[in-house]
Motif scaffolding. Structure first.
Motif, PDB file in Angstrom:
ATOM      1  N   PHE A 126       0.836  -1.198   0.000  1.00 15.72           N
ATOM      2  CA  PHE A 126       0.000   0.000   0.000  1.00 15.72           C
ATOM      3  C   PHE A 126       0.877   1.258   0.000  1.00 15.72           C
ATOM      4  N   SER A 127       1.893   1.283   0.852  1.00 19.81           N
ATOM      5  CA  SER A 127       2.784   2.442   0.957  1.00 19.81           C
ATOM      6  C   SER A 127       3.528   2.708  -0.345  1.00 19.81           C
ATOM      7  N   HIS A 128       4.023   1.638  -0.965  1.00 17.28           N
ATOM      8  CA  HIS A 128       4.732   1.810  -2.234  1.00 17.28           C
ATOM      9  C   HIS A 128       3.800   2.383  -3.304  1.00 17.28           C
ATOM     10  N   ALA A 129       2.577   1.910  -3.344  1.00 16.81           N
ATOM     11  CA  ALA A 129       1.610   2.428  -4.323  1.00 16.81           C
ATOM     12  C   ALA A 129       1.276   3.883  -4.024  1.00 16.81           C
ATOM     13  N   MET A 130       1.129   4.229  -2.743  1.00 14.06           N
ATOM     14  CA  MET A 130       0.796   5.608  -2.383  1.00 14.06           C
ATOM     15  C   MET A 130       1.934   6.566  -2.735  1.00 14.06           C
ATOM     16  N   GLU A 131       3.170   6.067  -2.729  1.00 10.88           N
ATOM     17  CA  GLU A 131       4.295   6.899  -3.158  1.00 10.88           C
ATOM     18  C   GLU A 131       4.147   7.291  -4.624  1.00 10.88           C
ATOM     19  N   GLN A 132       3.548   6.410  -5.416  1.00 10.50           N
ATOM     20  CA  GLN A 132       3.312   6.700  -6.828  1.00 10.50           C
ATOM     21  C   GLN A 132       2.164   7.689  -7.027  1.00 10.50           C
ATOM     22  N   PHE A 133       1.229   7.703  -6.063  1.00  7.80           N
ATOM     23  CA  PHE A 133       0.016   8.515  -6.187  1.00  7.80           C
ATOM     24  C   PHE A 133      -0.204   9.367  -4.933  1.00  7.80           C
ATOM     25  N   PRO A 134       0.699  10.277  -4.598  1.00  9.65           N
ATOM     26  CA  PRO A 134       0.553  11.045  -3.351  1.00  9.65           C
ATOM     27  C   PRO A 134      -0.712  11.899  -3.312  1.00  9.65           C
ATOM     28  N   GLY A 135      -1.262  12.240  -4.449  1.00  7.29           N
ATOM     29  CA  GLY A 135      -2.481  13.043  -4.491  1.00  7.29           C
ATOM     30  C   GLY A 135      -3.727  12.302  -4.034  1.00  7.29           C
ATOM     31  N   LEU A 136      -3.617  11.005  -3.835  1.00  5.26           N
ATOM     32  CA  LEU A 136      -4.765  10.207  -3.396  1.00  5.26           C
ATOM     33  C   LEU A 136      -5.054  10.350  -1.904  1.00  5.26           C
ATOM     34  N   MET A 137      -4.047  10.733  -1.133  1.00  4.93           N
ATOM     35  CA  MET A 137      -4.185  10.731   0.327  1.00  4.93           C
ATOM     36  C   MET A 137      -5.334  11.600   0.840  1.00  4.93           C
TER      37      MET A 137
END
Length: 175
Positions: A126-137
């Protein structure tokens, strides 16, 4: 490509499509655009638990979120040698979203009561994917806030008017 890989490819595509459909139904992922959600669907794994197996145990930080595809499991709180079943989970139930966001030890154990198949996403993936999509947070946090508010609304609607101890436990949405 080997013959065995060719035979399995349609199954992998079907599983990916099923994972994507499941994630679209989970409140935690509600604000994620479909193209980003596809990454999460790809990163999920499936695991089968036998009756009596633990999906996770109290006091551990397993860093995993679980969606029950089939089967059933009990949420158990252990205190001073006594186990108390808090509630039962079944197909369509999701647990562990907060675990994806940061280190946290489990306050409960979850034990399969029948053969149970789960869709699992780990904190690491999950963390690795969120690094790719920081605007999702921001959208994801809004989903969590909405989920907490809805939980508290259900709690207020279900509680007994005379339950003094219940009244002292509300206010989670004020955190």
């Amino acid at each position: 490509m080997s013959l065995s890989a060719e035979r399995n490819e349609p199954c992998q595509i079907c599983e990916f499509q099923e994972n994507l459909k499941i994630l679209r139904e989970i409140y935690f992922f509600a604000e994620i655009p479909i193209e980003s959600l596809k990454v999460f669907a790809y990163l999920c794994t499936r695991e089968k638990f036998r009756a009596g197996d633990y999906l996770f145990t109290q006091d551990d930080d397993d860093g995993q979120a679980f969606y029950i595809i089939s089967g059933a499991a009990d949420l158990i709180y252990s205190h001073e040698g006594t186990d108390q079943i808090i509630r039962s989970y079944g197909p369509g139930d999701f647990s562990g979203g907060m675990t994806l966001l940061g280190n946290t030890r489990q306050l409960f154990s979850m034990q399969a009561t029948t053969e149970t198949v789960c869709l699992i996403l780990s904190r690491e993936k999950f963390s690795h994917a969120m690094e790719q999509f920081p605007g999702l947070m921001p959208g994801m946090f809004q989903s969590i806030v909405d989920g907490i508010r809805q939980w508290e609304e259900r709690f207020l609607a279900d509680r007994s008017e005379g339950c003094v101890s219940c009244q002292k436990k509300i206010g989670v949405s004020l955190l």
